[in-house]
Design a protein around this motif. Structure first.
Motif, mmCIF file in Angstrom:
data_model
loop_
_atom_site.group_PDB
_atom_site.id
_atom_site.type_symbol
_atom_site.label_atom_id
_atom_site.label_comp_id
_atom_site.label_asym_id
_atom_site.label_seq_id
_atom_site.Cartn_x
_atom_site.Cartn_y
_atom_site.Cartn_z
ATOM 1 N N MET A 181 0.842 -1.204 0.000
ATOM 2 C CA MET A 181 0.000 0.000 0.000
ATOM 3 C C MET A 181 0.873 1.249 0.000
ATOM 4 S SD MET A 181 -2.760 1.336 2.866
ATOM 5 C CE MET A 181 -3.949 0.008 2.625
ATOM 6 N N GLN A 182 0.393 2.275 -0.714
ATOM 7 C CA GLN A 182 1.056 3.573 -0.700
ATOM 8 C C GLN A 182 -0.010 4.659 -0.578
ATOM 9 O OE1 GLN A 182 4.500 4.229 -0.684
ATOM 10 N NE2 GLN A 182 3.664 6.214 -0.097
ATOM 11 N N LEU A 183 0.301 5.706 0.176
ATOM 12 C CA LEU A 183 -0.623 6.824 0.376
ATOM 13 C C LEU A 183 -0.037 8.097 -0.210
ATOM 14 C CD1 LEU A 183 -1.713 6.234 4.102
ATOM 15 C CD2 LEU A 183 -2.741 5.304 2.013
ATOM 16 N N TYR A 184 -0.935 8.958 -0.743
ATOM 17 C CA TYR A 184 -0.525 10.224 -1.336
ATOM 18 C C TYR A 184 -1.500 11.329 -0.903
ATOM 19 C CZ TYR A 184 1.498 6.829 -4.669
ATOM 20 O OH TYR A 184 2.142 5.754 -5.253
ATOM 21 N N PRO A 185 -1.004 12.471 -0.434
ATOM 22 C CA PRO A 185 -1.898 13.615 -0.215
ATOM 23 C C PRO A 185 -2.221 14.257 -1.556
ATOM 24 C CG PRO A 185 0.359 14.242 0.271
ATOM 25 C CD PRO A 185 0.400 12.778 -0.100
ATOM 26 N N ILE A 186 -3.477 14.605 -1.760
ATOM 27 C CA ILE A 186 -3.930 15.184 -3.020
ATOM 28 C C ILE A 186 -4.607 16.524 -2.718
ATOM 29 C CG2 ILE A 186 -5.426 14.899 -5.026
ATOM 30 C CD1 ILE A 186 -3.109 12.932 -5.001
ATOM 31 N N GLY A 190 -2.816 -2.570 -4.050
ATOM 32 C CA GLY A 190 -2.967 -3.626 -5.042
ATOM 33 C C GLY A 190 -3.532 -3.059 -6.331
ATOM 34 N N ASN A 191 -4.620 -3.649 -6.797
ATOM 35 C CA ASN A 191 -5.256 -3.193 -8.029
ATOM 36 C C ASN A 191 -6.215 -2.026 -7.808
ATOM 37 O OD1 ASN A 191 -3.980 -5.149 -9.610
ATOM 38 N ND2 ASN A 191 -5.537 -6.685 -9.102
ATOM 39 N N ARG A 192 -6.359 -1.612 -6.567
ATOM 40 C CA ARG A 192 -7.294 -0.534 -6.253
ATOM 41 C C ARG A 192 -6.564 0.788 -6.083
ATOM 42 N NH1 ARG A 192 -12.082 -2.796 -2.181
ATOM 43 N NH2 ARG A 192 -13.716 -2.234 -3.663
ATOM 44 N N LEU A 193 -7.185 1.835 -6.604
ATOM 45 C CA LEU A 193 -6.709 3.195 -6.402
ATOM 46 C C LEU A 193 -7.904 3.995 -5.873
ATOM 47 C CD1 LEU A 193 -4.047 4.762 -6.802
ATOM 48 C CD2 LEU A 193 -4.948 5.525 -9.007
ATOM 49 N N ALA A 252 -19.889 9.387 12.231
ATOM 50 C CA ALA A 252 -20.149 10.521 13.122
ATOM 51 C C ALA A 252 -21.363 11.286 12.604
ATOM 52 C CB ALA A 252 -18.925 11.433 13.183
ATOM 53 N N ASN A 253 -22.214 11.738 13.508
ATOM 54 C CA ASN A 253 -23.495 12.325 13.123
ATOM 55 C C ASN A 253 -23.675 13.787 13.523
ATOM 56 O OD1 ASN A 253 -24.989 9.799 12.115
ATOM 57 N ND2 ASN A 253 -24.265 9.145 14.122
ATOM 58 N N GLY A 254 -22.688 14.396 14.169
ATOM 59 C CA GLY A 254 -22.857 15.754 14.640
ATOM 60 C C GLY A 254 -22.787 16.797 13.543
ATOM 61 N N HIS A 255 -21.835 16.628 12.631
ATOM 62 C CA HIS A 255 -21.691 17.589 11.534
ATOM 63 C C HIS A 255 -22.825 17.432 10.532
ATOM 64 C CE1 HIS A 255 -19.892 20.182 8.576
ATOM 65 N NE2 HIS A 255 -19.780 19.207 7.701
ATOM 66 N N THR A 256 -23.036 16.211 10.102
ATOM 67 C CA THR A 256 -24.124 15.840 9.210
ATOM 68 C C THR A 256 -24.399 14.362 9.452
ATOM 69 O OG1 THR A 256 -24.888 15.928 6.901
ATOM 70 C CG2 THR A 256 -22.612 15.212 7.268
ATOM 71 N N ASP A 257 -25.526 13.867 9.002
ATOM 72 C CA ASP A 257 -25.895 12.498 9.335
ATOM 73 C C ASP A 257 -24.987 11.483 8.642
ATOM 74 O OD1 ASP A 257 -28.021 11.068 10.868
ATOM 75 O OD2 ASP A 257 -28.339 10.077 8.940
ATOM 76 N N LYS A 258 -24.383 10.610 9.437
ATOM 77 C CA LYS A 258 -23.566 9.490 8.960
ATOM 78 C C LYS A 258 -22.367 9.921 8.109
ATOM 79 C CE LYS A 258 -25.551 5.900 10.894
ATOM 80 N NZ LYS A 258 -26.275 6.655 11.955
ATOM 81 N N GLN A 259 -21.654 10.965 8.588
ATOM 82 C CA GLN A 259 -20.348 11.277 8.016
ATOM 83 C C GLN A 259 -19.417 10.098 8.293
ATOM 84 O OE1 GLN A 259 -16.914 14.770 8.337
ATOM 85 N NE2 GLN A 259 -18.262 14.413 10.085
ATOM 86 N N MET A 260 -18.535 9.786 7.343
ATOM 87 C CA MET A 260 -17.675 8.612 7.455
ATOM 88 C C MET A 260 -16.207 9.023 7.565
ATOM 89 S SD MET A 260 -19.515 5.914 4.804
ATOM 90 C CE MET A 260 -19.128 6.845 3.300
ATOM 91 N N ILE A 261 -15.545 8.512 8.603
ATOM 92 C CA ILE A 261 -14.139 8.804 8.862
ATOM 93 C C ILE A 261 -13.333 7.523 8.636
ATOM 94 C CG2 ILE A 261 -12.467 9.646 10.553
ATOM 95 C CD1 ILE A 261 -14.655 11.696 9.821
ATOM 96 N N PRO A 262 -12.563 7.415 7.543
ATOM 97 C CA PRO A 262 -11.794 6.195 7.290
ATOM 98 C C PRO A 262 -10.590 6.069 8.213
ATOM 99 C CG PRO A 262 -11.730 7.685 5.386
ATOM 100 C CD PRO A 262 -12.446 8.388 6.468
ATOM 101 N N LEU A 263 -10.322 4.847 8.646
ATOM 102 C CA LEU A 263 -9.166 4.523 9.493
ATOM 103 C C LEU A 263 -8.320 3.504 8.741
ATOM 104 C CD1 LEU A 263 -11.150 4.032 12.834
ATOM 105 C CD2 LEU A 263 -9.940 6.088 12.081
ATOM 106 N N ILE A 264 -7.180 3.941 8.243
ATOM 107 C CA ILE A 264 -6.369 3.140 7.323
ATOM 108 C C ILE A 264 -5.134 2.624 8.034
ATOM 109 C CG2 ILE A 264 -5.064 3.238 5.154
ATOM 110 C CD1 ILE A 264 -7.157 5.935 4.975
ATOM 111 N N GLN A 265 -4.902 1.325 7.971
ATOM 112 C CA GLN A 265 -3.701 0.725 8.551
ATOM 113 C C GLN A 265 -2.578 0.800 7.531
ATOM 114 O OE1 GLN A 265 -3.689 -0.115 11.803
ATOM 115 N NE2 GLN A 265 -5.805 0.634 11.720
ATOM 116 N N TYR A 266 -1.490 1.475 7.924
ATOM 117 C CA TYR A 266 -0.417 1.746 6.968
ATOM 118 C C TYR A 266 0.934 1.684 7.670
ATOM 119 C CZ TYR A 266 2.388 4.331 3.551
ATOM 120 O OH TYR A 266 3.348 4.717 2.656
ATOM 121 N N LYS A 267 1.731 0.689 7.330
ATOM 122 C CA LYS A 267 3.084 0.542 7.869
ATOM 123 C C LYS A 267 3.119 0.638 9.392
ATOM 124 C CE LYS A 267 5.445 2.211 3.701
ATOM 125 N NZ LYS A 267 6.413 3.174 3.113
#
Length: 286
Positions: free
Chosen positions: A1-6, A51-54, A188-203
Motif C-alpha cells: 500500500m502507498q498513500l498520497y496527499p492530493i 494492489g489493483n485498487r486506487l 459521526a453524526n454531529g456535523h451531518t448524518d452518517k459522516q464517514m471517517i476512514p481509518l487506514i492501517q499503513y506501515k
C-alpha cells in the motif's frame, strides 16, 4: 500500500462560522483571519494505492460552479485535483473507487464535471465506483433547510444516474470494521448524518482521515465546534470519544481542511486531548 496527499484546491471561509460560539480573540491565535474575517482552508484529499485498487477519499469542490459561486469562497493558489493526481503519476481514469466522507459540496463537487458541450454532467472518474451510505444519501437528497445550500443536486444526482454509486454497510454502532474498501470506518453524526471517517492501517500506523470531525488543529478543544454542524453537542461528544481513542493509540490524524498542517498526533493533557506533534504527509507516508 502507498498513500498520497492530493490537494484539490484552497479556499477561505468565515472564521466565525468555522468556530461557532468561540470568540475571535481565541480562535485567531491558531487560525488568523484576513481583513474580511476569512481564514485559510484547503481541500486535502487522500489517495490510497492498494494492489489493483486506487481509492480517492473526497474530491474537493471541483470546477463546474459559476464565478459568482466561487467568489464566496475566495479561492487561492493554483492547486487542482487533476494537477495533484498528475504530480503523483496518476490520472482521473486510473481511480477505481471514490470514497465520499459526506456529500457537502467541498467534499464531493469534484466527483462530477460538465460534459464536453456543457449540456449536462458526467462523472469525473469514469472507471470508479462512488461510495456513500444509505442513511447519508437519503439525508443529502432530501436535505433539511439548514444544509440545503451545501447539498447541491448537480453534485449528487449525476452520481446516482451514472450507475456507479455503491453504499457501504452500516454498523450497529459507530464503527464499521473492515469495510468493503478494506479499512475501518468511524461514523459521526454531529456535523451531518452518517459522516464517514476512514481509518487506514499503513506501515504499522493508523491514519485517520478527519474530514469535518476535526477540520483544523485549531478545533482540538472540545467546545471548538463549527457553526455549520447540525448537532453541535453531538459533535462535542463524538470528538471527545474519537480524540481519546486517537491519543490512547497514537493515531495519525490527516487534516482535510487545515491549510498549514497536514498530519498531527495528539496526547492527553490536564486540559484534555491536545496537539502532540505535527508532520508533513511525506514524513508519515515515506
Amino acid at each position: 500500500m502507498q498513500l498520497y496527499p492530493i490537494n484539490s484546491g484552497n479556499f477561505k471561509l468565515d472564521g466565525g462560522a468555522m468556530f461557532g460560539v468561540v470568540p475571535k480573540s481565541i480562535w485567531q491565535q491558531t487560525n488568523p483571519a484576513d481583513a474580511n474575517n476569512m481564514i485559510d482552508l484547503t481541500a486535502r484529499c487522500l489517495l490510497i494505492e492498494d494492489g489493483n485498487r486506487l481509492i480517492l477519499v473526497d474530491t474537493g469542490m471541483g470546477n463546474k460552479q459559476s464565478d459568482k459561486f466561487f467568489g464566496y469562497y475566495y479561492l487561492w493558489g493554483d492547486a487542482t485535483l487533476e494537477k495533484s493526481l498528475k504530480k503523483n503519476g496518476f490520472s482521473t481514469d486510473d481511480i477505481t473507487d471514490v470514497f465520499l466522507t459526506h456529500l457537502h459540496f467541498d467534499h464531493c463537487g469534484g466527483a462530477i464535471n460538465w460534459n464536453k458541450n456543457h449540456t449536462g454532467y458526467e462523472p469525473a472518474f469514469k472507471n470508479a465506483r462512488f461510495w456513500s451510505n444509505k442513511n447519508h444519501w437519503a439525508w443529502a437528497t432530501q436535505p433539511n433547510k439548514r444544509e440545503k445550500a451545501s447539498f447541491l443536486e448537480e453534485n449528487i444526482r449525476p452520481i446516482e444516474a451514472s450507475g456507479q454509486l455503491k453504499f457501504l454497510s452500516l454498523p450497529e454502532d459507530d464503527l464499521l470494521k473492515n469495510s468493503e474498501l478494506g479499512f475501518d470506518v468511524f461514523f459521526a453524526n454531529g456535523h451531518t448524518d452518517k459522516q464517514m471517517i476512514p481509518l487506514i492501517q499503513y506501515k504499522g500506523k493508523t491514519i485517520a482521515f478527519m474530514a469535518d470531525l476535526l477540520p483544523t488543529v485549531g478545533h482540538l478543544p472540545l467546545p471548538f465546534v463549527m457553526g455549520y454542524d447540525t448537532r453541535p453537542l453531538l459533535t462535542l461528544n463524538e470528538k471527545e470519544k474519537f480524540l481519546n481513542i486517537a491519543a490512547d493509540n497514537n493515531y495519525y490524524l490527516f487534516l482535510e481542511h487545515d491549510a498549514h498542517n497536514e498530519i498531527i498526533t495528539v496526547k492527553h493533557t490536564e486540559k484534555g486531548v491536545r496537539l502532540n506533534e505535527v508532520f508533513t504527509a511525506q514524513e508519515v507516508f515515506s
